[in-house]
Enzyme design. Sequence first.
Site, PDB file in Angstrom:
ATOM      1  N   ASP A 110       0.843  -1.189   0.000  1.00  0.00           N
ATOM      2  CA  ASP A 110       0.000   0.000   0.000  1.00  0.00           C
ATOM      3  C   ASP A 110       0.883   1.246   0.000  1.00  0.00           C
ATOM      4  O   ASP A 110       2.101   1.163   0.152  1.00  0.00           O
ATOM      5  CB  ASP A 110      -0.991  -0.016   1.165  1.00  0.00           C
ATOM      6  CG  ASP A 110      -0.325  -0.020   2.527  1.00  0.00           C
ATOM      7  OD1 ASP A 110       0.879   0.253   2.607  1.00  0.00           O
ATOM      8  OD2 ASP A 110      -1.016  -0.309   3.512  1.00  0.00           O
ATOM      9  N   GLY A 113      -1.028   5.774   2.279  1.00  0.00           N
ATOM     10  CA  GLY A 113      -2.191   6.641   2.322  1.00  0.00           C
ATOM     11  C   GLY A 113      -2.988   6.494   3.610  1.00  0.00           C
ATOM     12  O   GLY A 113      -3.538   7.473   4.127  1.00  0.00           O
ATOM     13  N   ASP A 164      -2.822   8.618  -1.917  1.00  0.00           N
ATOM     14  CA  ASP A 164      -4.143   9.241  -1.942  1.00  0.00           C
ATOM     15  C   ASP A 164      -4.361   9.989  -0.644  1.00  0.00           C
ATOM     16  O   ASP A 164      -3.538   9.920   0.268  1.00  0.00           O
ATOM     17  CB  ASP A 164      -5.231   8.179  -2.125  1.00  0.00           C
ATOM     18  CG  ASP A 164      -5.307   7.230  -0.928  1.00  0.00           C
ATOM     19  OD1 ASP A 164      -4.300   6.530  -0.664  1.00  0.00           O
ATOM     20  OD2 ASP A 164      -6.335   7.192  -0.238  1.00  0.00           O
ATOM     21  N   ASP A 281      -7.889  -6.964   2.617  1.00  0.00           N
ATOM     22  CA  ASP A 281      -6.804  -7.117   3.588  1.00  0.00           C
ATOM     23  C   ASP A 281      -7.304  -6.633   4.928  1.00  0.00           C
ATOM     24  O   ASP A 281      -8.197  -5.780   5.002  1.00  0.00           O
ATOM     25  CB  ASP A 281      -5.580  -6.294   3.176  1.00  0.00           C
ATOM     26  CG  ASP A 281      -5.770  -4.813   3.480  1.00  0.00           C
ATOM     27  OD1 ASP A 281      -5.297  -4.348   4.546  1.00  0.00           O
ATOM     28  OD2 ASP A 281      -6.405  -4.108   2.671  1.00  0.00           O
ATOM     29  N   CYS A 320     -12.261 -27.743  11.934  1.00  0.00           N
ATOM     30  CA  CYS A 320     -11.069 -27.162  11.304  1.00  0.00           C
ATOM     31  C   CYS A 320      -9.932 -28.188  11.275  1.00  0.00           C
ATOM     32  O   CYS A 320      -9.728 -28.940  12.238  1.00  0.00           O
ATOM     33  CB  CYS A 320     -10.626 -25.916  12.079  1.00  0.00           C
ATOM     34  SG  CYS A 320      -9.199 -25.068  11.367  1.00  0.00           S
ATOM     35  N   CYS A 322      -6.683 -27.143  10.517  1.00  0.00           N
ATOM     36  CA  CYS A 322      -5.428 -26.384  10.503  1.00  0.00           C
ATOM     37  C   CYS A 322      -4.403 -27.024  11.436  1.00  0.00           C
ATOM     38  O   CYS A 322      -4.723 -27.921  12.228  1.00  0.00           O
ATOM     39  CB  CYS A 322      -5.672 -24.923  10.906  1.00  0.00           C
ATOM     40  SG  CYS A 322      -5.956 -24.658  12.672  1.00  0.00           S
ATOM     41  N   CYS A 325      -5.483 -26.921  15.142  1.00  0.00           N
ATOM     42  CA  CYS A 325      -6.575 -27.813  15.533  1.00  0.00           C
ATOM     43  C   CYS A 325      -6.209 -29.286  15.400  1.00  0.00           C
ATOM     44  O   CYS A 325      -6.766 -30.131  16.102  1.00  0.00           O
ATOM     45  CB  CYS A 325      -7.816 -27.496  14.701  1.00  0.00           C
ATOM     46  SG  CYS A 325      -8.518 -25.863  15.078  1.00  0.00           S
ATOM     47  N   HIS A 351      -4.816 -20.429  13.170  1.00  0.00           N
ATOM     48  CA  HIS A 351      -6.205 -20.902  13.072  1.00  0.00           C
ATOM     49  C   HIS A 351      -7.106 -19.844  12.447  1.00  0.00           C
ATOM     50  O   HIS A 351      -7.861 -20.132  11.501  1.00  0.00           O
ATOM     51  CB  HIS A 351      -6.737 -21.279  14.454  1.00  0.00           C
ATOM     52  CG  HIS A 351      -8.217 -21.510  14.458  1.00  0.00           C
ATOM     53  ND1 HIS A 351      -8.808 -22.653  13.958  1.00  0.00           N
ATOM     54  CD2 HIS A 351      -9.238 -20.705  14.868  1.00  0.00           C
ATOM     55  CE1 HIS A 351     -10.122 -22.557  14.057  1.00  0.00           C
ATOM     56  NE2 HIS A 351     -10.409 -21.387  14.603  1.00  0.00           N
TER      57      HIS A 351
END
Length: 365
Positions: A110, A113, A164, A281, A320, A322, A325, A351
């Site tokens: 980015d 801004g 910006d 994001d 989950c 992941c 988990c 997670h």
Amino acid sequence: MIRENFVQENMEKFSSQSKNCSSFFQLISNKGIRQGQFNIRGKVAKTPLFMPVATRGTVRGVSPSQLKEIGFEMILANTYHLHERPGEEVISKLGGLHRFMNWDGLILTDSGGYQVFSLSNYRKVTDEGVVFRSVLDGKEIFLTPEKVLEIQKKLNSDIAIFLDECPEYPCSAKREEESLIRTLKFAQSSIKVEKNPGQLFFGVVQGGMNFKLRQECVHALLSLGVDGLAIGGLSVGEEPSLTKEVLLATLEVIPPDKPRYLMGVGSDILEYIKMGVDMFDSVFPTRIARHGSAILYNKGRINISNKRFKEDESPLDEDCDCYTCRNFSRAYLRHLFVCGELLGKTLLSIHNLTVLYKTVRALNS
């Protein structure tokens, strides 16, 4: 004196500078959920997509390899903070941001801004750029639109964002128009900067909560020939219903083949995807993880520090798969947080990021 027809007066100039290119983004489906694909410098990322925030070249508490294991293809880093330290010259000398942080996926940087908005006590905005007073050592930092892109070129990010000005909320109609005019002046300067090979430039849509100004900004940026549109200035204090109304008005005038990036929004993502947004994001999933809050699939959130989890041998989320988990119980995770162990923050971050990644990815499968 503010000229209400600023955009119209300059449209011919904008159009003459057009450099349209869409070979890097393919819209695969526009029926129901928008599904697309980036192909940038030989790297692929499917949309809709969520980008974890690596402000200073790191997603806090999570390694690049862990991000790759989850499946992320693109992350976001911050131009302003990396300029402050270690500096773009250092990063460039060491091979660019990808090599510096050992990330072989895509990187969007980015412009700084948001810092123009969030560090209002430490900056002064002019038509030439932004003067910051460093929060680290008080040193003056002057960032012009051109300088911001030169920094991003040295970082060698894959997508660079124009400088910006985001107006505060609430503000007057005059203030909304002033910020739009300045944002477009910045864009005029930015588009003249030569890109690195394969690098993309996104312009930022501003205009406060004014539908007409927002749409004029889109038209002007498209005429400049930006590669994509970053929609800024939302979720700055307004009611969620107003956010959606302004976003809808903005999306109405963006061509289907242009990628749409809604900046810094971490909640209601699924609803925004249904409205037609491609990219997001937010620090939200990792920030709440560091405070012990876990997102569960279709079950809201829990705080793992709660005493009721002291002897709970079940995984954090039974739905989950992941790393967290698969390997650790709620009791162990609670123990880590009660003891202040850093591993707990990392495991909850993994997670939460996984839940967000898979929830979004399920929409483009």
